[in-house]
Scaffold this active site. Sequence first.
Site, short mmCIF file in Angstrom:
data_model
loop_
_atom_site.label_atom_id
_atom_site.label_comp_id
_atom_site.label_asym_id
_atom_site.label_seq_id
_atom_site.Cartn_x
_atom_site.Cartn_y
_atom_site.Cartn_z
N CYS A 18 75.90 25.98 9.98
CA CYS A 18 75.66 26.33 11.39
C CYS A 18 76.90 26.92 12.03
O CYS A 18 76.82 27.87 12.80
CB CYS A 18 75.26 25.10 12.21
SG CYS A 18 74.16 23.97 11.40
N ASP A 19 78.05 26.36 11.75
CA ASP A 19 79.25 26.67 12.54
C ASP A 19 80.34 27.43 11.80
O ASP A 19 81.31 27.88 12.42
CB ASP A 19 79.86 25.35 13.08
CG ASP A 19 78.86 24.59 13.94
OD1 ASP A 19 78.04 25.26 14.59
OD2 ASP A 19 78.91 23.35 13.95
N CYS B 268 78.15 20.55 10.31
CA CYS B 268 77.29 21.53 9.63
C CYS B 268 78.05 22.84 9.44
O CYS B 268 78.18 23.63 10.38
CB CYS B 268 76.02 21.76 10.45
SG CYS B 268 74.97 23.05 9.76
#
Length: 327
Positions: A156-157, A153
């Site tokens: 997200c990261d 992701c």
Amino acid sequence: MDLNLHDVQTSKDLIDSPLEGNVEELVIIGAGPAGMAAALYAARSDLSPLVITGTQLGGQVAISHLIENYPGFIDGIGGAELSDLLQKHAEKFGARFEFDQVDSVDLSGQPYKIKIYSREILAKSLILATGASPVFLGIPGEKKLAGRGVSYCATCDGFFFRGKDVIVVGGGDSALEEAIFLTRFASSVTIVHRRDELRACLLLQQRAKENAKISFRLNTIVTEVIGENAVEAVRLKDVISGGEQVVPTQGVFIFIGHRPNTELFTGQLDMDEQGYLVTDVSMKTKAPGVFAAGEVADPDYRQVITSAGMGAASAIQAVRYLESIQG
Ligand code: NAP
């Protein structure tokens, strides 16, 4: 938007929930675009549907950085924002959301039984909208370094990779879209794809090729993620020459497709050879009053708009079904 299921949250709407032992008219499993659209349509038919969200409220869309092809949002809309709007829209008309995970579903008799962490629910009808999960490469080092440089992701990261060199695995829309997003943070993004031809749409291909931070390693696979406590390098293999090379990198983002989340229904409903739930054109599964919508039943389109459309259609069918059994 991962939730800790052991802090089971109770949305204010659950105060109106039927008492344990009572039978819900419609339970929707999953809260991605399909589940949310189904909830909206069912709520507007006065069914007061109960949505069991699972661990990831909003499904895959909630972790997408930007959705540019959902009709009506000319400048695109953030995935988390769209997901939030879809939920609020359904709640406005009386849908109830329960932040819990389904442990088992028993379709052997009616009413159907849904076991969640906190209790058992009985339902006359069900919409299964459990979506899909990322596919893993299954190579040495991948599991060990997941969350320590291996990610599925970018939204997200990506932030953690500011000024770093990363690789993206895959040649589809997800890989290219996420690679472009990662160039906001990373110094360089290398897309590693197993063929010489990308699968992604031409627009994304063009954008990626024009991006100075992105380079391509085609006809190449990743055979190992190397590192002790964090990703340090990957081992790449040229599939034509067979030659191998260890390439230093700090991040490995893997976007090689998704697998439908159908474990709960194994042995109870028909699935195709890839594990997708089989429905007819009316979204009906073989169990009466049980419908499936979105990626769990869609090996073909897998778009936010098509999932939402399937969700709406399944709710319309659920309403018709409930009317039919009530005479
Ligand atoms: P996808 O289209 O199935 O692409 C998966 C990619 O991973 C392919 O390039 C595939 O290679 C590669 N791959 C698969 N298994 C592999 C393995 N074991 N090792 C190395 N590479 C492997 O998946 P996706 O990109 O997640 O997209 C899924 C669906 O969502 C598609 O319908 C897509 O159009 C849609 N989507 C749309 C958007 C958008 O419209 N903005 C954004 C994201 C996704 P091959 O090409 O060789 O098969």
